[in-house]
Structure formats: C-alpha cells, structure tokens
Enzyme design. Sequence first.
Site, mmCIF file in Angstrom:
data_model
loop_
_atom_site.group_PDB
_atom_site.id
_atom_site.type_symbol
_atom_site.label_atom_id
_atom_site.label_comp_id
_atom_site.label_asym_id
_atom_site.label_seq_id
_atom_site.Cartn_x
_atom_site.Cartn_y
_atom_site.Cartn_z
ATOM 1 N N ARG A 147 -0.488 -9.287 13.245
ATOM 2 C CA ARG A 147 -1.051 -8.195 12.431
ATOM 3 C C ARG A 147 -1.922 -8.749 11.308
ATOM 4 N NH1 ARG A 147 3.900 -4.889 10.601
ATOM 5 N NH2 ARG A 147 2.356 -3.449 9.791
ATOM 6 N N LYS A 169 0.837 -1.221 0.000
ATOM 7 C CA LYS A 169 0.000 0.000 0.000
ATOM 8 C C LYS A 169 0.863 1.259 0.000
ATOM 9 C CE LYS A 169 -1.972 -1.009 3.919
ATOM 10 N NZ LYS A 169 -1.296 -2.301 4.205
ATOM 11 N N ARG A 172 11.627 -5.845 4.664
ATOM 12 C CA ARG A 172 11.328 -4.404 4.581
ATOM 13 C C ARG A 172 12.309 -3.597 5.434
ATOM 14 N NH1 ARG A 172 5.373 -2.090 5.349
ATOM 15 N NH2 ARG A 172 5.390 -3.230 7.319
ATOM 16 N N ARG A 174 -9.097 1.431 8.890
ATOM 17 C CA ARG A 174 -8.704 0.044 9.152
ATOM 18 C C ARG A 174 -9.773 -0.722 9.903
ATOM 19 N NH1 ARG A 174 -2.699 0.714 9.128
ATOM 20 N NH2 ARG A 174 -1.735 -1.331 9.078
ATOM 21 N N ARG A 225 11.512 -2.241 11.099
ATOM 22 C CA ARG A 225 10.473 -1.818 12.048
ATOM 23 C C ARG A 225 10.285 -2.860 13.145
ATOM 24 N NH1 ARG A 225 5.471 0.003 8.318
ATOM 25 N NH2 ARG A 225 4.385 -1.050 10.012
HETATM 26 P P1 ADP Z 1 2.289 -1.786 3.253
HETATM 27 O O1 ADP Z 1 2.334 -0.274 3.169
HETATM 28 O O2 ADP Z 1 1.069 -2.370 2.604
HETATM 29 O O3 ADP Z 1 2.495 -2.296 4.648
HETATM 30 P P2 ADP Z 1 4.850 -1.646 1.841
HETATM 31 O O4 ADP Z 1 4.540 -0.753 0.695
HETATM 32 O O5 ADP Z 1 5.669 -1.078 2.951
HETATM 33 O O6 ADP Z 1 3.504 -2.342 2.408
HETATM 34 O O7 ADP Z 1 5.571 -2.960 1.242
HETATM 35 C C1 ADP Z 1 6.026 -4.005 2.116
HETATM 36 C C2 ADP Z 1 7.418 -4.483 1.649
HETATM 37 O O8 ADP Z 1 7.285 -5.168 0.396
HETATM 38 C C3 ADP Z 1 8.415 -3.336 1.419
HETATM 39 O O9 ADP Z 1 9.698 -3.788 1.816
HETATM 40 C C4 ADP Z 1 8.321 -3.089 -0.085
HETATM 41 O O10 ADP Z 1 9.551 -2.577 -0.603
HETATM 42 C C5 ADP Z 1 8.016 -4.488 -0.637
HETATM 43 N N1 ADP Z 1 7.113 -4.480 -1.802
HETATM 44 C C6 ADP Z 1 6.080 -3.625 -2.041
HETATM 45 N N2 ADP Z 1 5.448 -3.933 -3.211
HETATM 46 C C7 ADP Z 1 6.115 -5.024 -3.709
HETATM 47 C C8 ADP Z 1 5.967 -5.827 -4.906
HETATM 48 N N3 ADP Z 1 4.994 -5.577 -5.806
HETATM 49 N N4 ADP Z 1 6.824 -6.858 -5.071
HETATM 50 C C9 ADP Z 1 7.798 -7.124 -4.154
HETATM 51 N N5 ADP Z 1 7.988 -6.407 -3.030
HETATM 52 C C10 ADP Z 1 7.166 -5.371 -2.811
HETATM 53 P P1 AMP Z 2 1.266 0.610 8.958
HETATM 54 O O1 AMP Z 2 2.434 1.531 8.884
HETATM 55 O O2 AMP Z 2 0.097 1.066 8.135
HETATM 56 O O3 AMP Z 2 1.648 -0.835 8.713
HETATM 57 O O4 AMP Z 2 0.747 0.685 10.482
HETATM 58 C C1 AMP Z 2 1.562 0.267 11.548
HETATM 59 C C2 AMP Z 2 0.735 0.131 12.828
HETATM 60 O O5 AMP Z 2 0.181 1.417 13.185
HETATM 61 C C3 AMP Z 2 -0.483 -0.811 12.737
HETATM 62 O O6 AMP Z 2 -0.149 -2.166 12.945
HETATM 63 C C4 AMP Z 2 -1.369 -0.229 13.860
HETATM 64 O O7 AMP Z 2 -0.912 -0.639 15.139
HETATM 65 C C5 AMP Z 2 -1.126 1.262 13.736
HETATM 66 N N1 AMP Z 2 -2.110 1.905 12.828
HETATM 67 C C6 AMP Z 2 -1.835 2.494 11.629
HETATM 68 N N2 AMP Z 2 -2.963 2.970 11.077
HETATM 69 C C7 AMP Z 2 -3.980 2.652 11.921
HETATM 70 C C8 AMP Z 2 -5.389 2.822 11.905
HETATM 71 N N3 AMP Z 2 -6.026 3.447 10.869
HETATM 72 N N4 AMP Z 2 -6.113 2.361 12.949
HETATM 73 C C9 AMP Z 2 -5.516 1.750 13.977
HETATM 74 N N5 AMP Z 2 -4.204 1.529 14.064
HETATM 75 C C10 AMP Z 2 -3.422 1.963 13.044
#
Ligand code: ADP
Ligand code: AMP
Length: 213
Positions: free
Chosen positions: A171, A13, A127, A88, A160
């Site tokens: 999660r 995302k 990541r 969420r 992270r």
């Molecule tokens: P989210 O925001 O949904 O938690 P991220 O955008 O941070 O996910 O992506 C999670 C991990 O996967 C990151 O390390 C990112 O670089 C990698 N990633 C994202 N999209 C892809 C893809 N299409 N193929 C492979 N790796 C990806």
């Molecule tokens: P993210 O960076 O989107 O993966 O979010 C990391 C963490 O932040 C999640 O696992 C939740 O603990 C918290 N968080 C982020 N966005 C929300 C939301 N809209 N509602 C509740 N918790 C959130």
Amino acid sequence: MKIIMLGAPGAGKGTQAKSIAEKYGIPHISTGDIFRANIKNGTELGKKAKAYMDQGMLVPDELTLDLVMDRFAQDDCEKGYVLDGFPRTIPQAEALTEALLEKGEKIDYAIDVAVPDEAIISRMSGRRACLTCGATYHVEFNPPKQEGVCDTCGAALVQRDDDKPETVKKRLSVYHQQTQPLIEYYERQGVLRQVDGTKSMDQVFAGIIEILD
Ligand code: ADP
Ligand code: AMP
C-alpha cells in the site's frame, strides 16, 4: 468548507478527519469506510472492491468515482465535507475538480498529514478498527477503554485484513506511485497545507485548527 485529507495509509487521516467533522459540523466521507461497509453487507461492489483491497491495490477509478458522486449528492454535503482517502489518483482528483467546477465550487484546503514510511508500519500493526461505526483505535497510542471493544458503539474491534505488514508495504508503494503526485496537484491549485503527522494526535489536530480557523 470542503477539505481533503492527504497522506500515506496510516498517517492519521481518518483520526483527524473525524475530529474536523465533529468540530466544524460537516460529514466525514471515507471511501475506505464505504468499501468496508459494502464488504460487510456482501454487496456486488463490496465483492469487487475486496479483491483489490486485500492485495493492497487501489479499487479502479470507475468503481470509486460513481460511489463518491452519489455520496456528494446527499443533503448533508451542502455545507461541505472532509474527504478521507479520496481522491487517491490524479484522474480522481481531476474528476472531483470538474464536478465541483460545474457547480461553481472548489476545494478550500488539501491537508497533507506527513509521516515517514518507517513510522507507518508500527502505526498500522497496532491499528484496531470498528467495522460497525468506523471508529479507529491504536493498541498503544489510542487504546479503547475496554480491550477489543468499541467505545462508541460497543461492537468488537478487528485488525483490518489489509493492515498486515506485507500488505502495508504494498500500500505504501502504491501510495508513492499513485497518490503522492496529488500533493503537487493541490499545491498548484494553491490549497495545499502541510502538518507534521509524527506529533501526538492532539498536536496534529491543533495544527489543523490553526489552518482552518
Ligand atoms: P489513515 O486514515 O491515514 O489510514 P488512521 O487515522 O486510521 O490513518 O491512523 C492509523 C493508526 O495510527 C490508527 O491506529 C490511529 O489510532 C493511529 N494514529 C493516528 N494518528 C496518530 C498520531 N498522531 N500518533 C500516533 N498514532 C496515531
Ligand atoms: P483506507 O481505509 O482509506 O485506508 O482505504 C482502504 C483501501 O480501500 C485502499 O487500500 C484501497 O484499496 C481502497 N480505497 C479507498 N479509497 C480509495 C480510492 N479513493 N480509490 C481507490 N481505492 C480506494
């Protein structure tokens, strides 16, 4: 244009939201980034949020909603935004729908980035995040030019705390229970679009552009 990114943690995302924000000139609003900035700055909100985040749980709706509504009030949101990690829960989605309705507005697209759970664990373990500018990398799929250093701002990259495999499993289960129902919620509103998130980052983005253009 008002866009919501849906999908499991690690689905991509944030990666896609950044590209969308750049291409369409709208702000990328990530509640996770806002919480992490608060943790880094040692604020009261950050302290409260960290306790939930470290356990893989959601931060309570009342803390999250105030923060997002304050963000929407800023001038750069006038042209729209891409929301990443919000809403969420169903109560968060309902609060958003109502806040928009009061202004005669609505969400244009809710884009679900679909990735099966098996692929998520390896994505999350690789990541690396920049807590200074919010950039995200992957050691294998999207490595920085210099290992451990952010291409954009030069800060040190970190893994992270909530990307450890035990926390990722928690999660994912929270996602299936509390967030996945939003797919149906936005389908009923007629704005849901789905993309195959297992493809390469560029292919996923191409699919999203097709939807938005
Ligand atoms: P989210 O925001 O949904 O938690 P991220 O955008 O941070 O996910 O992506 C999670 C991990 O996967 C990151 O390390 C990112 O670089 C990698 N990633 C994202 N999209 C892809 C893809 N299409 N193929 C492979 N790796 C990806
Ligand atoms: P993210 O960076 O989107 O993966 O979010 C990391 C963490 O932040 C999640 O696992 C939740 O603990 C918290 N968080 C982020 N966005 C929300 C939301 N809209 N509602 C509740 N918790 C959130």
